[in-house]
Motif scaffolding. Structure first.
Motif, PDB file in Angstrom:
ATOM      1  N   PRO A  28       0.807  -1.231   0.000  1.00 38.55           N
ATOM      2  CA  PRO A  28       0.000   0.000   0.000  1.00 38.55           C
ATOM      3  C   PRO A  28       0.835   1.274   0.000  1.00 38.55           C
ATOM      4  O   PRO A  28       0.326   2.336  -0.362  1.00 38.55           O
ATOM      5  N   CYS A  29       2.104   1.166   0.364  1.00 36.74           N
ATOM      6  CA  CYS A  29       2.953   2.362   0.434  1.00 36.74           C
ATOM      7  C   CYS A  29       3.643   2.679  -0.898  1.00 36.74           C
ATOM      8  O   CYS A  29       4.327   3.698  -1.010  1.00 36.74           O
ATOM      9  N   ARG A  30       3.487   1.797  -1.885  1.00 38.34           N
ATOM     10  CA  ARG A  30       4.063   2.056  -3.202  1.00 38.34           C
ATOM     11  C   ARG A  30       3.032   2.752  -4.107  1.00 38.34           C
ATOM     12  O   ARG A  30       1.876   2.350  -4.117  1.00 38.34           O
ATOM     13  N   PRO A  31       3.501   3.753  -4.900  1.00 34.54           N
ATOM     14  CA  PRO A  31       4.817   4.382  -4.892  1.00 34.54           C
ATOM     15  C   PRO A  31       4.906   5.443  -3.800  1.00 34.54           C
ATOM     16  O   PRO A  31       3.889   6.004  -3.405  1.00 34.54           O
ATOM     17  N   CYS A  32       6.110   5.705  -3.347  1.00 29.97           N
ATOM     18  CA  CYS A  32       6.271   6.724  -2.308  1.00 29.97           C
ATOM     19  C   CYS A  32       6.901   7.996  -2.855  1.00 29.97           C
ATOM     20  O   CYS A  32       7.107   8.957  -2.115  1.00 29.97           O
ATOM     21  N   GLY A  33       7.218   8.034  -4.140  1.00 24.50           N
ATOM     22  CA  GLY A  33       7.776   9.238  -4.744  1.00 24.50           C
ATOM     23  C   GLY A  33       8.269   8.942  -6.141  1.00 24.50           C
ATOM     24  O   GLY A  33       8.719   7.835  -6.420  1.00 24.50           O
ATOM     25  N   ILE A  34       8.178   9.936  -7.022  1.00 23.68           N
ATOM     26  CA  ILE A  34       8.547   9.710  -8.418  1.00 23.68           C
ATOM     27  C   ILE A  34      10.048   9.507  -8.582  1.00 23.68           C
ATOM     28  O   ILE A  34      10.501   8.836  -9.507  1.00 23.68           O
ATOM     29  N   HIS A  35      10.844  10.060  -7.678  1.00 24.99           N
ATOM     30  CA  HIS A  35      12.295   9.925  -7.787  1.00 24.99           C
ATOM     31  C   HIS A  35      12.904   9.026  -6.718  1.00 24.99           C
ATOM     32  O   HIS A  35      14.110   8.836  -6.701  1.00 24.99           O
ATOM     33  N   GLY A  36      12.115   8.481  -5.828  1.00 25.86           N
ATOM     34  CA  GLY A  36      12.706   7.777  -4.694  1.00 25.86           C
ATOM     35  C   GLY A  36      13.073   8.776  -3.613  1.00 25.86           C
ATOM     36  O   GLY A  36      12.654   9.930  -3.636  1.00 25.86           O
ATOM     37  N   GLY A  37      13.859   8.339  -2.641  1.00 22.37           N
ATOM     38  CA  GLY A  37      14.234   9.233  -1.549  1.00 22.37           C
ATOM     39  C   GLY A  37      15.491   8.751  -0.858  1.00 22.37           C
ATOM     40  O   GLY A  37      16.125   7.781  -1.262  1.00 22.37           O
ATOM     41  N   ASN A  38      15.866   9.430   0.224  1.00 21.83           N
ATOM     42  CA  ASN A  38      17.082   9.083   0.962  1.00 21.83           C
ATOM     43  C   ASN A  38      16.845   8.035   2.041  1.00 21.83           C
ATOM     44  O   ASN A  38      17.786   7.498   2.610  1.00 21.83           O
ATOM     45  N   LYS A  39      15.571   7.753   2.345  1.00 29.96           N
ATOM     46  CA  LYS A  39      15.257   6.687   3.291  1.00 29.96           C
ATOM     47  C   LYS A  39      13.817   6.249   3.065  1.00 29.96           C
ATOM     48  O   LYS A  39      12.995   6.983   2.492  1.00 29.96           O
ATOM     49  N   CYS A  40      13.516   5.042   3.508  1.00 30.06           N
ATOM     50  CA  CYS A  40      12.152   4.517   3.381  1.00 30.06           C
ATOM     51  C   CYS A  40      11.240   5.279   4.340  1.00 30.06           C
ATOM     52  O   CYS A  40      11.502   5.301   5.558  1.00 30.06           O
ATOM     53  N   PRO A  41      10.170   5.911   3.855  1.00 29.38           N
ATOM     54  CA  PRO A  41       9.275   6.675   4.743  1.00 29.38           C
ATOM     55  C   PRO A  41       8.634   5.812   5.821  1.00 29.38           C
ATOM     56  O   PRO A  41       8.309   6.298   6.897  1.00 29.38           O
ATOM     57  N   LYS A  42       8.466   4.518   5.548  1.00 27.11           N
ATOM     58  CA  LYS A  42       7.838   3.620   6.514  1.00 27.11           C
ATOM     59  C   LYS A  42       8.855   2.892   7.391  1.00 27.11           C
ATOM     60  O   LYS A  42       8.482   2.244   8.370  1.00 27.11           O
ATOM     61  N   GLY A  43      10.113   2.951   7.005  1.00 26.51           N
ATOM     62  CA  GLY A  43      11.156   2.337   7.807  1.00 26.51           C
ATOM     63  C   GLY A  43      11.379   0.855   7.585  1.00 26.51           C
ATOM     64  O   GLY A  43      12.280   0.274   8.212  1.00 26.51           O
ATOM     65  N   HIS A  44      10.603   0.206   6.693  1.00 27.99           N
ATOM     66  CA  HIS A  44      10.770  -1.242   6.520  1.00 27.99           C
ATOM     67  C   HIS A  44      11.424  -1.621   5.184  1.00 27.99           C
ATOM     68  O   HIS A  44      11.984  -2.698   5.064  1.00 27.99           O
ATOM     69  N   PHE A  45      11.329  -0.786   4.187  1.00 28.17           N
ATOM     70  CA  PHE A  45      11.981  -0.976   2.888  1.00 28.17           C
ATOM     71  C   PHE A  45      11.590  -2.301   2.234  1.00 28.17           C
ATOM     72  O   PHE A  45      12.375  -2.938   1.543  1.00 28.17           O
ATOM     73  N   LYS A  46      10.332  -2.711   2.467  1.00 27.87           N
ATOM     74  CA  LYS A  46       9.872  -3.996   1.929  1.00 27.87           C
ATOM     75  C   LYS A  46       9.893  -4.039   0.405  1.00 27.87           C
ATOM     76  O   LYS A  46      10.063  -5.104  -0.184  1.00 27.87           O
ATOM     77  N   CYS A  47       9.700  -2.888  -0.236  1.00 28.64           N
ATOM     78  CA  CYS A  47       9.606  -2.868  -1.694  1.00 28.64           C
ATOM     79  C   CYS A  47      10.876  -3.387  -2.353  1.00 28.64           C
ATOM     80  O   CYS A  47      10.835  -3.922  -3.469  1.00 28.64           O
ATOM     81  N   MET A  48      12.014  -3.267  -1.668  1.00 25.19           N
ATOM     82  CA  MET A  48      13.268  -3.797  -2.197  1.00 25.19           C
ATOM     83  C   MET A  48      13.702  -5.073  -1.487  1.00 25.19           C
ATOM     84  O   MET A  48      14.148  -6.028  -2.126  1.00 25.19           O
ATOM     85  N   LEU A  49      13.553  -5.115  -0.183  1.00 21.36           N
ATOM     86  CA  LEU A  49      14.032  -6.265   0.582  1.00 21.36           C
ATOM     87  C   LEU A  49      13.296  -7.555   0.212  1.00 21.36           C
ATOM     88  O   LEU A  49      13.853  -8.652   0.332  1.00 21.36           O
ATOM     89  N   GLU A  50      12.055  -7.436  -0.253  1.00 18.72           N
ATOM     90  CA  GLU A  50      11.290  -8.634  -0.577  1.00 18.72           C
ATOM     91  C   GLU A  50      11.514  -9.127  -2.008  1.00 18.72           C
ATOM     92  O   GLU A  50      10.945 -10.149  -2.392  1.00 18.72           O
TER      93      GLU A  50
END
Length: 336
Positions: free
Chosen positions: A298-320
């Motif tokens: 549900p947190c995707r997308p979080c920004g058109i360019h990405g960011g310097n840290k995961c806004p939710k703190g879990h970074f599941k979109c990449m870690l999974e």
């Protein structure tokens, strides 16, 4: 017909504009095209015979500040362009377009300073970026993916340099995989330990691996032992294009290698999308490609360019996106 393109965005954006150049020459076969872009953008456009002149807009050097912008605008005004196209949606580019005093200045309706254009085209978020750019020439042609490919032109010298790399490392007739671990944005980077796991698996399975990237990527602790060829910071952009033309598969984050590799039909692209989504329009233009992403978050997308840290703190979109799955995808691509 004298036509000016003003586009001073990231490398990938400049690469994606090459189908527009082809389209302009179709509509105006006798036109002379001038392209204003950054020094980096200029380096990837070289040798394109459809471009009459490339002018470097050095925002941090020669043309820094308001005075630099005015000076460049004055130079462009003397050229008396019949038509100015400004795909870049930032205010400086809109002002530069206006400074040309061209009778027809086209830009996006969502651009900062859009009021400075004489004509506006709709920025359709549902379209691929290439299709958005083609809309500057009117209706988007059918079969645009097939008829308007990305085009890059490594020189004879570029080719000779990569020939030597291929010969010295015995890469002829080998399954070569390019790994591109970098991105300007932290959240667009697949974890480095995942990249290293894939590299190790490829080497164990007798595949040839080339790691690519710019000088910033040289500081990443990538596994480069066991015969891995490390070209980070060692190639120009057109030399990199020649590398990507020759490899069988490129594994990359959502960054410029996606778009450079899209110029070559025989290169399979596996793109890793975390905080960004295909719907933004920057997925690979090549049909010989696949985007790996975790759907349903549900947190995707979080920004058109990405960011310097995961806004939710879990970074599941990449870690999974697990390295074993990615490795299997590469093997399947090699079998094809």
């Amino acid at each position: 017909m004298k036509i000016l393109i003003i586009h001073t965005a990231f490398i990938g954006d400049i690469v994606l504009s090459t189908p527009l150049i082809k389209r302009i020459k179709e509509v105006y076969p006798e036109s002379k095209i001038t392209y204003v872009t950054t020094p980096v953008g200029a380096s990837i456009l070289r040798n394109n015979e459809d471009i009459t002149e490339i002018i470097e807009y050095d925002k941090r050097g020669t043309h820094s500040g308001f005075k630099g912008l005015i000076a460049l605008g004055r130079r462009l005004r003397y050229e008396n362009f019949n038509l100015v196209l400004t795909p870049h949606r930032y205010l400086r580019s809109s002002i530069l377009s206006w400074l040309t005093r061209s009778p027809k200045r086209i830009g996006y309706d969502t651009a900062s300073g859009a009021i400075l254009f004489t004509d506006k085209v709709k920025y359709d978020k549902e379209k691929h970026e290439v299709e958005k750019l083609l809309s500057f020439m009117g209706e988007i042609p059918k079969n645009s993916r097939e008829d308007y490919p990305i085009e890059l032109y490594p020189s004879k010298k570029d080719t000779e340099i990569i020939n030597r790399i291929w010969e010295e490392n015995g890469l002829e007739n080998e399954d070569v995989v390019a790994i591109a671990p970098g991105s300007k944005w932290f959240t667009k980077k697949w974890p480095l330990e995942y990249f290293n796991k894939v590299i190790d698996l490829l080497i164990e399975n007798n595949k040839k691996v080339i790691v690519i990237g710019g000088k910033d990527e040289m500081f990443l602790n990538v596994h480069t032992s066991k015969g891995v060829i490390d070209l980070r910071g060692k190639t120009t952009l057109l030399e990199l294009a020649e590398v990507l033309r020759r490899v069988r598969v490129v594994l990359t984050n959502d960054s410029s290698p996606i778009h450079i590799a899209s110029a070559f039909k025989n290169t399979r692209i596996i793109a890793l999308f975390g905080p960004t989504v295909k719907e933004f329009g920057f997925f690979p233009w090549s049909e010989n490609s696949e985007v790996l992403e975790i759907e349903g978050l549900p947190c995707r997308p979080c920004g058109i360019h990405g960011g310097n840290k995961c806004p939710k703190g879990h970074f599941k979109c990449m870690l999974e996106i697990k390295p074993e799955k990615v490795f299997d995808k590469i093997l399947q691509a090699l079998k094809r």
